[in-house]
Design a protein around this motif. Structure first.
Motif, PDB file in Angstrom:
ATOM      1  N   UNK A 152       0.825  -1.204   0.000  1.00 15.61           N
ATOM      2  CA  UNK A 152       0.000   0.000   0.000  1.00 15.61           C
ATOM      3  C   UNK A 152       0.864   1.261   0.000  1.00 15.61           C
ATOM      4  N   UNK A 153       1.949   1.232   0.767  1.00 17.53           N
ATOM      5  CA  UNK A 153       2.844   2.387   0.803  1.00 17.53           C
ATOM      6  C   UNK A 153       3.582   2.557  -0.519  1.00 17.53           C
ATOM      7  N   UNK A 154       3.979   1.448  -1.139  1.00 15.29           N
ATOM      8  CA  UNK A 154       4.657   1.534  -2.425  1.00 15.29           C
ATOM      9  C   UNK A 154       3.727   2.128  -3.482  1.00 15.29           C
ATOM     10  N   UNK A 155       2.483   1.723  -3.449  1.00 17.18           N
ATOM     11  CA  UNK A 155       1.508   2.290  -4.380  1.00 17.18           C
ATOM     12  C   UNK A 155       1.323   3.778  -4.115  1.00 17.18           C
ATOM     13  N   UNK A 156       1.169   4.121  -2.835  1.00 19.14           N
ATOM     14  CA  UNK A 156       0.902   5.517  -2.467  1.00 19.14           C
ATOM     15  C   UNK A 156       2.089   6.430  -2.776  1.00 19.14           C
ATOM     16  N   UNK A 157       3.304   5.985  -2.429  1.00 18.46           N
ATOM     17  CA  UNK A 157       4.464   6.860  -2.473  1.00 18.46           C
ATOM     18  C   UNK A 157       5.225   6.802  -3.788  1.00 18.46           C
ATOM     19  N   UNK A 158       5.038   5.745  -4.570  1.00 19.87           N
ATOM     20  CA  UNK A 158       5.827   5.595  -5.788  1.00 19.87           C
ATOM     21  C   UNK A 158       4.936   5.485  -7.036  1.00 19.87           C
ATOM     22  N   UNK A 159       4.083   4.469  -7.067  1.00 20.31           N
ATOM     23  CA  UNK A 159       3.313   4.215  -8.283  1.00 20.31           C
ATOM     24  C   UNK A 159       2.304   5.322  -8.548  1.00 20.31           C
ATOM     25  N   UNK A 160       1.514   5.691  -7.540  1.00 21.11           N
ATOM     26  CA  UNK A 160       0.505   6.734  -7.745  1.00 21.11           C
ATOM     27  C   UNK A 160       1.127   8.105  -8.000  1.00 21.11           C
ATOM     28  N   UNK A 161       2.344   8.316  -7.524  1.00 23.39           N
ATOM     29  CA  UNK A 161       3.022   9.588  -7.792  1.00 23.39           C
ATOM     30  C   UNK A 161       3.707   9.611  -9.154  1.00 23.39           C
ATOM     31  N   UNK A 162       3.700   8.483  -9.836  1.00 24.44           N
ATOM     32  CA  UNK A 162       4.275   8.431 -11.173  1.00 24.44           C
ATOM     33  C   UNK A 162       5.789   8.400 -11.212  1.00 24.44           C
ATOM     34  N   UNK A 163       6.444   8.033 -10.097  1.00 23.08           N
ATOM     35  CA  UNK A 163       7.904   8.041 -10.079  1.00 23.08           C
ATOM     36  C   UNK A 163       8.511   6.637 -10.161  1.00 23.08           C
ATOM     37  N   UNK A 164       7.686   5.626 -10.380  1.00 22.59           N
ATOM     38  CA  UNK A 164       8.206   4.273 -10.621  1.00 22.59           C
ATOM     39  C   UNK A 164       9.056   4.299 -11.893  1.00 22.59           C
ATOM     40  N   UNK A 165      10.255   3.690 -11.834  1.00 24.51           N
ATOM     41  CA  UNK A 165      11.130   3.663 -12.996  1.00 24.51           C
ATOM     42  C   UNK A 165      11.107   2.307 -13.703  1.00 24.51           C
ATOM     43  N   UNK A 166      10.202   1.424 -13.292  1.00 25.08           N
ATOM     44  CA  UNK A 166      10.043   0.149 -13.986  1.00 25.08           C
ATOM     45  C   UNK A 166      11.244  -0.760 -13.875  1.00 25.08           C
ATOM     46  N   UNK A 167      11.947  -0.735 -12.747  1.00 19.82           N
ATOM     47  CA  UNK A 167      13.143  -1.571 -12.604  1.00 19.82           C
ATOM     48  C   UNK A 167      12.787  -3.053 -12.483  1.00 19.82           C
ATOM     49  N   UNK A 168      11.578  -3.344 -11.981  1.00 20.41           N
ATOM     50  CA  UNK A 168      11.126  -4.725 -11.850  1.00 20.41           C
ATOM     51  C   UNK A 168      11.501  -5.399 -10.554  1.00 20.41           C
ATOM     52  N   UNK A 169      12.144  -4.679  -9.628  1.00 18.31           N
ATOM     53  CA  UNK A 169      12.618  -5.315  -8.392  1.00 18.31           C
ATOM     54  C   UNK A 169      11.482  -5.865  -7.542  1.00 18.31           C
ATOM     55  N   UNK A 170      10.335  -5.192  -7.547  1.00 20.97           N
ATOM     56  CA  UNK A 170       9.213  -5.639  -6.712  1.00 20.97           C
ATOM     57  C   UNK A 170       8.454  -6.804  -7.333  1.00 20.97           C
ATOM     58  N   UNK A 171       8.625  -6.996  -8.641  1.00 19.42           N
ATOM     59  CA  UNK A 171       7.883  -8.038  -9.364  1.00 19.42           C
ATOM     60  C   UNK A 171       8.566  -9.385  -9.144  1.00 19.42           C
ATOM     61  N   UNK A 172       7.840 -10.316  -8.618  1.00 22.97           N
ATOM     62  CA  UNK A 172       8.413 -11.621  -8.282  1.00 22.97           C
ATOM     63  C   UNK A 172       8.762 -11.710  -6.809  1.00 22.97           C
TER      64      UNK A 172
END
Length: 352
Positions: free
Chosen positions: A10-30
């Motif tokens: 929830x915090x990752x969504x709030x602080x990174x994804x919803x703010x549009x600052x995700x750089x698509x590194x893929x570290x969280x996926x998997x």
């Protein structure tokens, strides 16, 4: 810890994804089964109720409670401009077939092939072309697979999701070739609780790629279509200043030049927060030699990187030379400029 009533997702969504600052590194996926990487974006599949916070610990764009003594290990102040290093040279692969496939001097491809053939590594996490979708992670185990991934993409790849899958599958003696933001995620992974050290132990070599910024893949795809670029792109390139050009070459032989100002609006918002141009958290970092695109700038940072590079040089895999002083000065200045821009943007982001 701020907003401790929320879980890590929830915090990752709030602080990174919803703010549009995700750089698509893929570290969280998997790491989290509820994140998925598809066509240039991290997608949230379902709500996670885990209390491990591993996804947030990994994210290079997350600020999750200040700097602990452990986190100070990944500070990049050892050498202000380009980070810690043992030696900086320029080099190129002697094999002309490798250079033909490479973006510039073919150092990364040649070093990977050498390490695979010597058994130093068993496989490498690279970035493929993506075909009709955005670039993605690829596990390469031989020469042909390495060469199929040669060249620069200039957009996010989500490649660390492939690393996570490889580790879960029990693979070891891995090499990771990635951008600075992805290498920061790996540095955070080493500190991640409860299993970061074990995951990091599977990686025996880290090769970083110089990066000033990356564009949003979907935005780039739409831009190219609107400008009549047809078919799959074979190569992107940015000639050294003062050219101010973004070059696109397709598999059909089409070549188009665009002004960098035409694509700057496509740069990922999260790239503005990055303070690392030369991938400092690696064993070896590689970029171009400005004004001499047939060669690579090679920053050798660790004993592990030096041992591998020196042995490959001794066995005749590379031509090497001193990096001209003017190039070294410009590299340090460009790196420092990016660091200062990132620091300023980071302060503004924290104010938000």
């Amino acid at each position: 810890m701020e907003n401790s009533t929320l879980n890590g997702q929830a915090l990752l969504i709030e602080k990174v994804i919803d703010k549009g600052i995700c750089v698509g590194c893929g570290a969280c996926v998997g790491i989290c089964p509820y994140f998925h990487y598809f066509d240039g974006k991290v997608v949230v599949m379902d709500q996670c109720i885990s209390d491990t916070w591993r996804c947030l610990q990994l994210c290079p764009r997350a600020d999750y409670g200040g700097t602990s003594p452990e986190e100070e290990k990944i500070d990049r102040a050892a050498s202000r401009e380009i980070g810690p290093y043992l030696k900086v040279i320029m080099a190129r692969a002697k094999d002309a077939k490798i250079r033909e496939r490479a973006q510039y001097g073919g150092v990364v491809s040649a070093l990977l092939i050498y390490a695979l053939e010597k058994g130093t590594i068993k496989s490498a996490i690279l970035t493929d072309s993506g075909n009709q979708l955005s670039p993605g992670g690829k596990i390469a185990v031989d020469r042909s697979e390495v060469l199929n991934c040669a060249g620069s993409r200039y957009s996010a790849s989500g490649g660390l999701s492939t690393l996570n899958r490889a580790i879960k599958a029990g693979k070891d003696r891995l090499c990771v070739v990635s951008l600075p933001c992805q290498m920061e995620a790996l540095a955070r992974m080493r500190l991640m609780q409860p299993d970061g050290e074990e995951m990091d132990s599977r990686i025996v070599l880290k090769i970083g790629l110089f990066c000033t910024w990356a564009v949003d893949y979907r935005g780039l795809e739409a831009f190219l279509k609107s400008n009549d670029v047809e078919g799959n792109v074979k190569k992107f390139d940015i000639p050294p200043p003062p050219a101010d050009i973004f070059q696109v070459m397709t598999e059909k032989g089409q070549k188009k030049d665009f002004s960098l100002s035409d694509i700057r609006h496509l740069i990922q918002k999260g790239c503005a927060l990055c303070q690392d141009m030369t991938a400092e958290m690696t064993d070896i970092s590689v970029g171009t030699v400005e004004g001499n695109n047939g060669w690579n700038t090679v920053v050798i940072r660790t004993d592990r990187g030096a041992d591998l590079m020196n042995q490959a040089i001794k066995e005749g895999w590379f031509e090497i030379d001193d990096l001209p002083e003017k190039n070294f000065k410009h590299l340090k200045q460009a790196s420092e400029n990016k660091r200062q821009r990132g620091e300023k943007a980071r302060i503004e982001q924290l104010k938000d």
